[in-house]
Enzyme design. Structure first.
Site, PDB file in Angstrom:
ATOM      1  N   LYS A  70      -6.910 -17.516  12.298  1.00 39.41           N
ATOM      2  CA  LYS A  70      -5.996 -18.379  13.061  1.00 39.41           C
ATOM      3  C   LYS A  70      -5.977 -17.992  14.534  1.00 39.41           C
ATOM      4  O   LYS A  70      -5.584 -18.782  15.373  1.00 39.41           O
ATOM      5  CB  LYS A  70      -4.593 -18.385  12.455  1.00 39.41           C
ATOM      6  CG  LYS A  70      -3.987 -17.037  12.259  1.00 39.41           C
ATOM      7  CD  LYS A  70      -2.807 -17.136  11.292  1.00 39.41           C
ATOM      8  CE  LYS A  70      -2.604 -15.792  10.600  1.00 39.41           C
ATOM      9  NZ  LYS A  70      -1.996 -15.900   9.302  1.00 39.41           N
ATOM     10  N   LYS A  93     -15.186 -13.927  11.658  1.00 39.23           N
ATOM     11  CA  LYS A  93     -14.460 -14.496  10.514  1.00 39.23           C
ATOM     12  C   LYS A  93     -13.602 -15.685  10.964  1.00 39.23           C
ATOM     13  O   LYS A  93     -13.144 -15.720  12.116  1.00 39.23           O
ATOM     14  CB  LYS A  93     -13.612 -13.430   9.813  1.00 39.23           C
ATOM     15  CG  LYS A  93     -12.348 -13.071  10.528  1.00 39.23           C
ATOM     16  CD  LYS A  93     -11.363 -12.306   9.628  1.00 39.23           C
ATOM     17  CE  LYS A  93     -10.128 -11.988  10.464  1.00 39.23           C
ATOM     18  NZ  LYS A  93      -9.041 -11.373   9.771  1.00 39.23           N
ATOM     19  N   LYS A 119      -5.916  -5.996  17.500  1.00 35.43           N
ATOM     20  CA  LYS A 119      -4.757  -6.791  17.933  1.00 35.43           C
ATOM     21  C   LYS A 119      -4.107  -6.166  19.163  1.00 35.43           C
ATOM     22  O   LYS A 119      -3.682  -6.869  20.075  1.00 35.43           O
ATOM     23  CB  LYS A 119      -3.734  -6.922  16.795  1.00 35.43           C
ATOM     24  CG  LYS A 119      -4.209  -7.851  15.682  1.00 35.43           C
ATOM     25  CD  LYS A 119      -3.150  -8.041  14.615  1.00 35.43           C
ATOM     26  CE  LYS A 119      -3.659  -8.916  13.486  1.00 35.43           C
ATOM     27  NZ  LYS A 119      -2.747  -8.980  12.344  1.00 35.43           N
TER      28      LYS A 119
END
Ligand code: AMP
Length: 329
Positions: free
Chosen positions: A191, A188, A105
């Site tokens: 969102k 995966k 991230k």
């Protein structure tokens, strides 16, 4: 789960929520909408409030039963933030820096973007788990490393101060631990996925859901066979089919012997729409009565707080914080 999207996606449902619901039959269950975690992505305040209710409504729509589970909003139980501080003082800087989700991230945000909150996120998650003396933590595969940190922290506190925290076990159900992106079946479903049509959002209209299933990337050849190595696309679709119908992947593959990908995807689109439609309707029904929803969450927070307070008091006593006493003049 964090309230960071308008809708849960199929990975959230199959990897986590469906397991939460099943565990209600065998365990005392505690589930939260973790809104403090959502602050790491700097949400708009009105959007965060709206998504917090929407996420709770979807937990209920998916089958979390407030009679059998404690269901609440993380920020309503301030003990989460308090235990998080204590645990952060027991977490190595390098240990936190090794968390792969943080690294991913932070790399995506780049430069000065990542906050200290994003860095300490897994410590807050450990607090979420350890406050409730949790034995099992039902999550998808992507949370395994964070779970390991929670275990290490509980063990470290116990080693230093004597038995204080329960060491939790991950509850990761192999078949549905990682649902993959429909456009990139090696990544995966997430969102933050690159392509919007790689994810199935449960609250999307049936036409959008069907279209995304039908445009899912498949593999070379025509054979419908469960082989995640050689045929990741079709295997992911078989996993979804099996999980939503309660059938086995092999049995479903056998049924489509001699048929093409087109037939299979058409039927799978029906299976997903048949699941998502009542799910969406139940979510909308809960959202149409926000006062009732808030009452459920208030009741959950009260019950959660009793457990959380007892754990935090135990921790504070063991680590040497002076107990607060009522002032008596
Ligand atoms: P998050 O979106 O990070 O709030 O995740 C909520 C829950 O869904 C966590 O338990 C995740 O492990 C789980 N989850 C998220 N994406 C997937 C996926 N693609 N497959 C299986 N589980 C997932």
């Amino acid at each position: 789960m964090q309230p960071t999207a308008d809708s849960l996606h199929l990975g959230n449902y199959l990897g986590a929520l469906a397991q939460w619901v099943l565990l209600q039959d065998t365990h005392e269950t505690v589930y939260a909408v973790v809104d403090l975690h959502a602050l790491t992505v700097a949400p708009d305040p009105a959007v965060l409030r709206e998504r917090t209710r929407r996420t709770a409504a979807q937990f209920l729509a998916g089958g979390v039963d407030p009679e059998r589970s404690i269901l609440f909003v993380q920020s309503h139980v301030s003990e989460h933030a308090e235990l998080s501080w204590v645990l952060s003082c027991h977490t190595g800087f390098g240990e936190a820096a090794r968390m792969t989700q943080f690294k991913d991230k932070a790399a995506k945000q780049g430069g000065e973007g990542p906050t200290v909150g994003l860095f300490t996120y897994p410590v807050l998650m450990a607090a979420d788990i350890l406050l409730y003396d949790s034995a099992l933590v039902p999550v998808g595969e992507d949370q395994r490393q964070h779970l390991e940190l929670s275990r290490n922290l509980a063990q470290r506190v116990n080693a230093r101060y004597g038995p204080t925290l329960v060491v939790p076990e991950p509850h990761i159900v192999k078949a549905t631990a990682k649902i993959f992106d429909l456009q990139d079946p090696t990544a995966k479903m997430s969102k933050s996925s690159a392509a919007a049509n790689g994810i199935i959002e449960l609250l999307d209209p049936p036409s959008v859901i069907a279209k995304r299933i039908k445009s899912a990337v498949t593999d070379a050849g025509r054979e419908i066979r469960f082989d995640p190595e050689a045929k990741p696309g079709i295997s992911n679709l078989l996993t979804i089919y099996a999980a939503l119908t309660g059938r086995g992947v092999e049995e479903i593959a056998a049924e489509y012997a001699g048929k093409g990908y087109g037939d299979f995807k058409r039927d799978l689109a029906d299976v997903v729409v048949d699941f998502a439609t009542p799910f969406r309707e139940r979510t909308e029904a809960y959202l149409s009565e926000p006062d009732r929803l808030d009452d459920v969450l208030a009741d959950g927070a009260e019950r959660a707080r009793v457990i959380a307070r007892a754990t935090l008091d135990r921790v504070c006593e063991h680590i040497g914080l002076l107990p607060a006493r009522r002032y008596r003049p």
